[in-house]
Design an enzyme around this catalytic site. Structure first.
Site, PDB file in Angstrom:
ATOM      1  N   CYS A 282      -0.520   3.364  -5.848  1.00 23.76           N
ATOM      2  CA  CYS A 282      -1.254   2.319  -5.148  1.00 23.76           C
ATOM      3  C   CYS A 282      -2.479   2.851  -4.407  1.00 23.76           C
ATOM      4  CB  CYS A 282      -0.280   1.705  -4.145  1.00 23.76           C
ATOM      5  SG  CYS A 282      -1.024   0.435  -3.185  1.00 23.76           S
TER       6      CYS A 282
ATOM      7  N   ARG B  34      -1.320 -11.021  -9.498  1.00 24.88           N
ATOM      8  CA  ARG B  34      -0.680 -10.333  -8.380  1.00 24.88           C
ATOM      9  C   ARG B  34      -1.706 -10.002  -7.288  1.00 24.88           C
ATOM     10  NH1 ARG B  34       1.518  -5.308  -6.366  1.00 24.88           N
ATOM     11  NH2 ARG B  34       3.653  -5.768  -5.785  1.00 24.88           N
TER      12      ARG B  34
ATOM     13  N   GLY C 115       0.788  -1.234   0.000  1.00 21.09           N
ATOM     14  CA  GLY C 115       0.000   0.000   0.000  1.00 21.09           C
ATOM     15  C   GLY C 115       0.812   1.271   0.000  1.00 21.09           C
TER      16      GLY C 115
END
Ligand code: IMP
Length: 521
Positions: free
Chosen positions: A333, A435, A328
């Protein structure tokens, strides 16, 4: 009573008050919020050595040490072969993304492994039947002025001649074929010569290009005089233990098809594999790790991503040779926002590194590195290396073309969990969805964004800027190497200070009407 000034340092040694905090207190004090790189500073130490003597050598994995602690992220707007070649030349390593077919990724790995500084292994070659019109067109689009001519117009085939711009310059007839005007008396060199030997031949023959051929006369590579003139020496290049080839890393996922992919990468010469997952503590990753350790025991495996000791312990026990830390914190992101999951990067780096080092497992701080100061802080919190996406995006070695918007020269930079990246995948290329464990989802949930960054020039200038800056930063802290930094942080000699919101304002440029932030020459 006024103390004798001559005893100031001796007095300090027994003094009860100490400046700043030791690292554990820094982390503990931030326990109700988590620590990011911007939340703290490192206090200065004694400088009694030049910055140029600061050693930045760092461990990447249990078995690999690099001269620079820098990695480029496995992202399709950051690392393909060109970035991987230059990262390795400059002492770090590039991790090639897997948002492409296994064959395409293996070909990129092969190109990095085959790369020799100064040798053009993939020269632009023409066929003897190509016309002057086509040669002129090629010159305009590619910008080169001479081309080797081979039997079938491809590298690896029999070399027949060379066409230079002078051969076509004054010709009126555009339909003449290359074979009619090419130079056939060539100065060539045999495969296996060194760059210095090639350089000498070029100098004495006064030619612009030196084709390298094998025993059968097939074109293998090319040395160019113009390249040689600008060719830098790369004494710090990261190379494989047993060969002189550049080190190459690549990322794979953890679905069954990734085993076949990895076999192909290993065949192409891969040194390090990164198991690419937003949350590394999954049974899929543990199974994959165990399978790799059995099938490819010599391959170094970086597992992750992790942000807690619990996650780290599972992967360490399964045999990880390195850990990638961060969830994060990346600049593209939105995981923390959308998933409510993740951890502030400073806290994650400290906790995981402190645990992993007890087992001799090196750690990479991944994401959120926005400047040299962040690199220093990541290392101070225990990281061995840093992985960068956004900071390297926009350099000329990244994939993609530049475009102009609002008068600025830009390149695309996107998260691998952005809708753009996830939808760009075909059936064989599942990096983005796997992912984020989304390969079976009908509705994609983005964990990243797609955007643009300004042109940063070449990493051949940018990485040396980061390297020199980091040396100066460690000098300011009073440590002579990354290892020295680690020992003095854990020993309580390197001290830290929190930064309040106003301290952060104070630490930035302030009070100016306008200014230009130029970071290096
Ligand atoms: P940056 O250096 O701050 O730009 O962060 C790069 C890192 O972000 C990568 O190395 C990945 O670990 C992570 N990352 C890449 N794509 C995404 C995404 O779409 N969402 C969340 N994290 C991402």
């Amino acid at each position: 009573m006024v103390l004798d000034y001559k005893n100031a340092t001796a007095h300090l040694a027994s003094y009860s008050k100490k400046d700043g905090l030791d690292v554990q207190t820094l982390i503990d004090s931030a326990n109700f919020g988590g620590l990011t790189y911007n939340d703290f500073l490192v206090l200065p130490g004694l400088i009694n050595f030049p910055a140029s003597e600061v050693k930045l050598e760092s461990k990447l994995t249990k078995k690999i040490t690099m001269k620079s602690p820098f990695l480029s992220s496995p992202m399709d707007t950051v690392t393909e072969e060109n970035m991987a070649i230059h990262m390795a030349l400059l002492g770090g390593i590039g991790i090639i993304h897997h948002n492409c077919s296994a064959d395409e990724q293996a070909e990129m790995v092969r190109k990095v492994k085959k790369f020799e500084n100064g040798f053009i292994n993939d020269p632009i070659v023409i066929s003897p039947k190509i016309t002057v019109r086509d040669i002129r067109r090629l010159k305009e689009t590619i910008g080169f002025s001479s081309f080797p001519v081979t039997e079938n117009g491809k590298p690896g085939a029999k070399l027949l001649g060379i066409i230079t711009s002078r051969d076509v310059q004054f010709l009126d007839d555009d339909t003449i074929k290359a074979e009619e005007i090419m130079t056939k008396e060539l100065v060539t060199a045999q495969k296996g010569i060194t760059l210095t030997e090639g350089n000498n031949i070029l100098r004495t023959s006064k030619k612009g290009k030196l084709p390298i051929v094998d025993a059968q006369g097939n074109l293998v590579s090319l040395i160019s005089l113009t390249d040689l003139q600008k060719n830098q020496d790369y004494p710090d290049a990261s190379k494989s233990f047993d060969s002189k080839q550049l080190l190459c890393g690549a990322a794979v996922g953890t679905i069954p098809a990734d085993r076949e992919r990895l076999d192909k990468l290993v065949e192409a010469g891969l040194d390090v594999v990164v198991l690419d997952s937003s949350n590394g503590s999954s049974v899929f990753q543990l199974d994959m790790l165990k399978w790799i350790k059995e099938k490819h025991p010599h391959l170094q495996v970086i597992a992750g991503n992790v942000v807690t000791r619990d996650q780290a312990a599972l992967l360490i026990e399964a045999g990880a040779d390195g850990l990638r830390i961060g969830m994060g914190s990346g600049s593209i992101c939105i995981t923390q926002e959308v998933m409510a999951c993740g951890r502030p990067q400073g806290t994650a780096v400290y906790n995981v590194c402190e645990f992993a080092h007890q087992f001799g497992v090196p750690c990479i701080a991944d994401g959120g590195i926005g400047n040299i100061g962040h690199i220093t802080k990541a290392l101070a919190l225990g990281a061995d290396c840093v992985m960068m996406g956004g900071l390297l995006a926009g350099t000329s070695e990244t994939p993609g073309d530049y475009f102009y918007r609002d008068g600025k020269r830009l390149k695309t930079y996107r998260g691998m969990g952005s809708i753009d990246a996830m939808q760009s995948t075909d059936t064989n290329a599942n990096a983005s969805t796997s992912r984020y464990f989304s390969e079976a989802d009908k509705v994609l949930v983005a964990q990243g964004v797609s955007g643009s960054v300004v042109d940063k020039g070449s990493i051949t200038k940018f990485i040396p800027y980061l390297f020199n800056g980091l040396q100066h930063s460690l000098q300011d802290i009073g440590v002579t190497s990354v290892t020295d930094l680690r020992e003095k942080v854990y020993g309580g000699d390197v001290r830290f200070e929190f930064r309040t919101a106003s301290a952060q304002l104070e630490g930035g440029v302030h009070g100016l009407h306008s200014y230009e932030k130029k970071l290096h020459n």
